[in-house]
Motif scaffolding. Structure first.
Motif, PDB file in Angstrom:
ATOM      1  N   ASN A  70       1.099  -0.971  -0.114  1.00 58.74           N
ATOM      2  CA  ASN A  70       0.262   0.286   0.238  1.00 58.74           C
ATOM      3  C   ASN A  70       0.707   1.115  -0.290  1.00 58.74           C
ATOM      4  O   ASN A  70       0.549   2.413  -0.926  1.00 58.74           O
ATOM      5  CB  ASN A  70      -1.459   0.161   0.828  1.00 58.74           C
ATOM      6  CG  ASN A  70      -2.206  -1.292   0.814  1.00 58.74           C
ATOM      7  OD1 ASN A  70      -2.692  -1.525  -0.348  1.00 58.74           O
ATOM      8  ND2 ASN A  70      -2.851  -1.430   2.435  1.00 58.74           N
ATOM      9  N   GLN A  71       2.192   1.353   0.729  1.00 58.50           N
ATOM     10  CA  GLN A  71       3.478   2.367   0.411  1.00 58.50           C
ATOM     11  C   GLN A  71       3.608   3.116  -0.551  1.00 58.50           C
ATOM     12  O   GLN A  71       3.410   3.643  -0.781  1.00 58.50           O
ATOM     13  CB  GLN A  71       4.043   1.835   1.814  1.00 58.50           C
ATOM     14  CG  GLN A  71       3.479   2.134   3.124  1.00 58.50           C
ATOM     15  CD  GLN A  71       4.562   2.830   4.123  1.00 58.50           C
ATOM     16  OE1 GLN A  71       5.525   3.628   3.689  1.00 58.50           O
ATOM     17  NE2 GLN A  71       4.627   2.564   5.175  1.00 58.50           N
ATOM     18  N   LEU A  72       3.301   1.235  -1.184  1.00 58.72           N
ATOM     19  CA  LEU A  72       4.478   1.602  -2.017  1.00 58.72           C
ATOM     20  C   LEU A  72       3.232   2.089  -3.644  1.00 58.72           C
ATOM     21  O   LEU A  72       4.472   3.045  -4.360  1.00 58.72           O
ATOM     22  CB  LEU A  72       5.254   0.578  -3.068  1.00 58.72           C
ATOM     23  CG  LEU A  72       5.837   0.612  -4.171  1.00 58.72           C
ATOM     24  CD1 LEU A  72       7.029   1.880  -4.358  1.00 58.72           C
ATOM     25  CD2 LEU A  72       6.869  -0.823  -4.534  1.00 58.72           C
ATOM     26  N   GLU A  73       2.416   1.738  -3.625  1.00 58.22           N
ATOM     27  CA  GLU A  73       1.533   1.897  -4.454  1.00 58.22           C
ATOM     28  C   GLU A  73       0.797   3.586  -3.967  1.00 58.22           C
ATOM     29  O   GLU A  73       1.104   4.005  -5.564  1.00 58.22           O
ATOM     30  CB  GLU A  73       0.469   0.707  -4.500  1.00 58.22           C
ATOM     31  CG  GLU A  73       0.382  -0.126  -4.952  1.00 58.22           C
ATOM     32  CD  GLU A  73      -0.855  -1.257  -4.540  1.00 58.22           C
ATOM     33  OE1 GLU A  73      -1.767  -0.733  -3.919  1.00 58.22           O
ATOM     34  OE2 GLU A  73      -0.420  -2.288  -4.701  1.00 58.22           O
ATOM     35  N   SER A  74       0.701   3.994  -2.780  1.00 60.56           N
ATOM     36  CA  SER A  74       0.548   5.300  -2.805  1.00 60.56           C
ATOM     37  C   SER A  74       1.749   6.157  -3.383  1.00 60.56           C
ATOM     38  O   SER A  74       1.015   7.589  -3.765  1.00 60.56           O
ATOM     39  CB  SER A  74       0.083   6.119  -1.198  1.00 60.56           C
ATOM     40  OG  SER A  74      -0.237   6.480  -0.836  1.00 60.56           O
ATOM     41  N   LEU A  75       2.677   6.016  -2.643  1.00 57.30           N
ATOM     42  CA  LEU A  75       4.139   7.134  -3.132  1.00 57.30           C
ATOM     43  C   LEU A  75       4.137   6.797  -4.749  1.00 57.30           C
ATOM     44  O   LEU A  75       4.101   8.191  -5.029  1.00 57.30           O
ATOM     45  CB  LEU A  75       4.969   6.734  -3.069  1.00 57.30           C
ATOM     46  CG  LEU A  75       5.188   7.210  -1.413  1.00 57.30           C
ATOM     47  CD1 LEU A  75       6.480   6.061  -0.098  1.00 57.30           C
ATOM     48  CD2 LEU A  75       5.092   8.262  -0.348  1.00 57.30           C
ATOM     49  N   LEU A  76       3.538   6.273  -5.361  1.00 50.22           N
ATOM     50  CA  LEU A  76       4.240   6.205  -6.484  1.00 50.22           C
ATOM     51  C   LEU A  76       2.318   6.451  -7.518  1.00 50.22           C
ATOM     52  O   LEU A  76       3.227   7.607  -8.248  1.00 50.22           O
ATOM     53  CB  LEU A  76       4.524   4.229  -7.271  1.00 50.22           C
ATOM     54  CG  LEU A  76       5.763   3.781  -7.525  1.00 50.22           C
ATOM     55  CD1 LEU A  76       5.364   2.845  -7.239  1.00 50.22           C
ATOM     56  CD2 LEU A  76       6.780   4.018  -8.192  1.00 50.22           C
TER      57      LEU A  76
END
Length: 230
Positions: A70-76
């Motif tokens: 979730n963190q990576l998807e949100s940051l990307l």
């Protein structure tokens, strides 16, 4: 589906996937790319980028692991929508895969379903990156499977679940192994060598790592020269 009329297909930024042993310069190779850059560091290997004034870095912290997807998807999504960056790097996908798999293992009991979910997540990630209109650079560690036949062909692979690797790299333009020989850093993208490799950008099969973006010349190595480099 998006439709393009004949002759109107737009050029897309390239996607590069480079795997190799530690110390071969996978992270420092990111400096060869031009423009404003952003690196996601999953293995905390950031020293090679110290002093690079064109590169911002997200560094993994201990608390990030359980929610890394979730963190990576949100940051990307945030950084791609900002249009601030010309190049985005994922370093190191082997470490990212292990974090994602641990989260999936904790959520399910069926190993086959776990690996299917792992493959699907990485496939979706790659598709999103492909559509980002940003140059993508990803790295992974390598596995040495030992000599395979008399010439050792097919000896090296990326340190990833094979089906996950295939799902992730299917949309990449270049997949290659970086290694050091006689003091030179080389990248092998030749699928005929038996290792994982492809090059849909130009006709090179083995080249100096520092020329990943800008070849010094367009001269193609002869078969004899390629064997010597390999």
């Amino acid at each position: 589906m998006r439709f393009y009329q004949a002759g109107q297909i737009p050029e897309q930024p390239h996607m590069y996937f480079i795997y190799g042993d530690g110390g071969t310069g996978k992270t420092s190779l990111f400096k060869r790319f031009e423009g404003k850059k952003l690196l996601f560091s999953f293995d905390l290997s950031t020293n090679p980028l110290r002093g690079d004034t064109n590169t911002d870095v997200f560094v993994l912290e201990n608390t990030d692991g359980p929610d890394i997807q979730n963190q990576l998807e949100s940051l990307l999504q945030r950084v791609i929508n900002s249009r601030q960056y010309n190049v985005i790097g994922l370093d190191n996908v082997t470490a990212l895969q292990n974090l994602v798999l641990e989260n999936i293992d904790n959520a399910a009991k069926d190993n086959r379903q776990n690996y299917q979910k792992l493959q699907l997540w990485f496939r979706d990630l790659a598709m999103y990156l492909r559509q980002s209109n940003v140059t993508i650079y990803a790295t992974a560690h390598q596995l040495d499977n030992g000599a395979n036949g008399l010439d050792g062909a097919g000896r090296f692979t990326a340190d990833m679940n094979e089906k996950t690797f295939n799902a992730f790299t299917s949309v990449f333009d270049m997949v290659g192994r970086i290694y050091i020989k006689d003091g030179k850093r080389l990248i092998d993208v030749n699928p005929e060598s038996g290792n994982h490799g492809k090059n849909r950008i130009d006709d090179r099969t083995i080249f100096k790592a520092d020329e990943i973006i800008k070849p010094v010349s367009n001269k193609k190595l002869t078969n004899q020269e390629e064997r010597k480099e390999a």
